[in-house]
Motif scaffolding. Structure first.
Motif, PDB file in Angstrom:
ATOM      1  N   ILE A 152      44.694 -64.110 -39.306  1.00  0.00           N
ATOM      2  CA  ILE A 152      45.421 -62.861 -39.148  1.00  0.00           C
ATOM      3  C   ILE A 152      45.890 -62.345 -40.505  1.00  0.00           C
ATOM      4  O   ILE A 152      46.559 -63.059 -41.255  1.00  0.00           O
ATOM      5  CB  ILE A 152      46.641 -63.055 -38.231  1.00  0.00           C
ATOM      6  CG1 ILE A 152      46.191 -63.536 -36.845  1.00  0.00           C
ATOM      7  CG2 ILE A 152      47.460 -61.774 -38.127  1.00  0.00           C
ATOM      8  CD1 ILE A 152      47.310 -64.081 -36.002  1.00  0.00           C
ATOM      9  N   SER A 212      43.356 -58.948 -36.926  1.00  0.00           N
ATOM     10  CA  SER A 212      42.679 -60.236 -36.772  1.00  0.00           C
ATOM     11  C   SER A 212      41.205 -60.215 -37.164  1.00  0.00           C
ATOM     12  O   SER A 212      40.523 -61.229 -37.023  1.00  0.00           O
ATOM     13  CB  SER A 212      42.813 -60.736 -35.326  1.00  0.00           C
ATOM     14  OG  SER A 212      42.069 -59.929 -34.440  1.00  0.00           O
ATOM     15  N   ASN A 244      53.653 -60.779 -33.248  1.00  0.00           N
ATOM     16  CA  ASN A 244      53.194 -60.091 -32.040  1.00  0.00           C
ATOM     17  C   ASN A 244      53.944 -58.778 -31.840  1.00  0.00           C
ATOM     18  O   ASN A 244      53.357 -57.765 -31.448  1.00  0.00           O
ATOM     19  CB  ASN A 244      53.387 -60.997 -30.825  1.00  0.00           C
ATOM     20  CG  ASN A 244      52.846 -60.379 -29.549  1.00  0.00           C
ATOM     21  OD1 ASN A 244      51.667 -60.100 -29.424  1.00  0.00           O
ATOM     22  ND2 ASN A 244      53.739 -60.152 -28.586  1.00  0.00           N
ATOM     23  N   ARG A 273      44.064 -65.610 -33.894  1.00  0.00           N
ATOM     24  CA  ARG A 273      43.836 -64.895 -32.644  1.00  0.00           C
ATOM     25  C   ARG A 273      42.613 -65.466 -31.951  1.00  0.00           C
ATOM     26  O   ARG A 273      41.628 -65.819 -32.581  1.00  0.00           O
ATOM     27  CB  ARG A 273      43.628 -63.399 -32.905  1.00  0.00           C
ATOM     28  CG  ARG A 273      44.902 -62.614 -33.140  1.00  0.00           C
ATOM     29  CD  ARG A 273      45.930 -62.773 -32.038  1.00  0.00           C
ATOM     30  NE  ARG A 273      45.418 -62.569 -30.696  1.00  0.00           N
ATOM     31  CZ  ARG A 273      45.395 -61.388 -30.074  1.00  0.00           C
ATOM     32  NH1 ARG A 273      45.844 -60.297 -30.674  1.00  0.00           N
ATOM     33  NH2 ARG A 273      44.932 -61.283 -28.859  1.00  0.00           N
ATOM     34  N   ASN A 304      44.886 -62.164 -24.737  1.00  0.00           N
ATOM     35  CA  ASN A 304      46.219 -62.298 -25.323  1.00  0.00           C
ATOM     36  C   ASN A 304      46.479 -63.701 -25.841  1.00  0.00           C
ATOM     37  O   ASN A 304      47.626 -64.096 -26.056  1.00  0.00           O
ATOM     38  CB  ASN A 304      47.287 -61.935 -24.269  1.00  0.00           C
ATOM     39  CG  ASN A 304      47.263 -60.467 -23.918  1.00  0.00           C
ATOM     40  OD1 ASN A 304      47.063 -59.615 -24.785  1.00  0.00           O
ATOM     41  ND2 ASN A 304      47.472 -60.149 -22.653  1.00  0.00           N
ATOM     42  N   TRP A 316      46.535 -66.876 -28.441  1.00  0.00           N
ATOM     43  CA  TRP A 316      46.723 -67.192 -29.852  1.00  0.00           C
ATOM     44  C   TRP A 316      46.462 -68.684 -30.033  1.00  0.00           C
ATOM     45  O   TRP A 316      46.613 -69.476 -29.100  1.00  0.00           O
ATOM     46  CB  TRP A 316      48.144 -66.869 -30.306  1.00  0.00           C
ATOM     47  CG  TRP A 316      48.555 -65.429 -30.159  1.00  0.00           C
ATOM     48  CD1 TRP A 316      48.681 -64.711 -28.997  1.00  0.00           C
ATOM     49  CD2 TRP A 316      48.902 -64.532 -31.214  1.00  0.00           C
ATOM     50  NE1 TRP A 316      49.075 -63.433 -29.257  1.00  0.00           N
ATOM     51  CE2 TRP A 316      49.232 -63.286 -30.607  1.00  0.00           C
ATOM     52  CE3 TRP A 316      48.991 -64.640 -32.595  1.00  0.00           C
ATOM     53  CZ2 TRP A 316      49.635 -62.179 -31.339  1.00  0.00           C
ATOM     54  CZ3 TRP A 316      49.393 -63.545 -33.326  1.00  0.00           C
ATOM     55  CH2 TRP A 316      49.707 -62.328 -32.710  1.00  0.00           C
TER      56      TRP A 316
END
Length: 209
Positions: A28, A47, A93, A176, A180, A182
């Motif tokens: 990221i 990302s 986030n 990432r 959603n 991580w």
């Protein structure tokens, strides 16, 4: 058996979700920029990020669509890549929220900033590594723009150094994944490359054992 997917027969959003689910993990770039008038500091995670060149040192990130980071970089020619560590997960986030261009994420999310040394955009004070960059070039590709930044200064916190080198266990990078999701580093393996003079299939198997 494999399931075939053709970009030509799928809508772009579906193929995007496929790509981001299988091109993992992705580091990221937590990019800080300034608006053209210098009044608002923007901060957003990207990302699609990697090294583009080592000499000169150039990093790249991709803006899917025309986001604030891209517009600010085009206007000012500068940005900072702030390392995205696991302890700052929720703040990172939160900076992905679609705040208006004149509402800076540093203030909105409550992230402390510090001045950069070589560029005007501020750095994230709590980030253990920062790369100050000047714009080298941009490349438009379909609905996206690749931003290439020449690294003019790097600063590393001594809290993540072991024998003068950044230590992965202390850096604790976020990545990432798909949807959603991580990721964190997890288990770390070390394996040296085999010089050709030492190459043999048996040597490869011995490394695998």
């Amino acid at each position: 058996m494999r399931v075939d997917h053709s970009p030509e027969s799928m809508d772009p959003g579906s193929f995007y979700r496929l790509l981001t689910a299988v091109i993992v993990p992705r580091p990221i770039a937590w990019v800080s920029t300034l608006t053209a008038d210098g009044r608002t500091a923007n901060l957003a995670p990207h990302s699609f990020f990697t090294v583009a060149s080592t000499d000169p040192p150039v990093v790249q990130f991709t803006s899917v669509g025309r986001k604030d980071s891209l517009r600010n970089v085009e206007a000012t020619g500068e940005f900072v890549v702030n390392f995205a560590p696991e302890p700052l997960f929720e703040q990172i986030n939160a900076t992905a929220t679609d705040f208006p261009a004149d509402e800076g994420e540093f203030d909105a999310v409550g992230i402390e900033q510090e001045p950069s040394l070589r560029v005007r955009p501020p750095r994230v004070a709590a980030s253990p590594v920062v790369l100050e960059c000047t714009l080298h070039a941009t490349l438009g590709l379909g609905n996206s723009t690749v931003v290439f930044g020449r690294v003019v200064h790097a600063a590393v916190s001594d809290t993540v150094l072991v024998d003068g080198r950044p230590d992965i266990g202390l850096l604790r990078p976020l990545a990432r994944l798909g949807g959603n999701e991580w990721g964190t580093v997890g288990e770390i393996h070390e394996l040296a490359r085999i010089p050709h003079r030492d190459w043999s299939p048996d040597r490869m198997r011995s490394h695998a054992d």
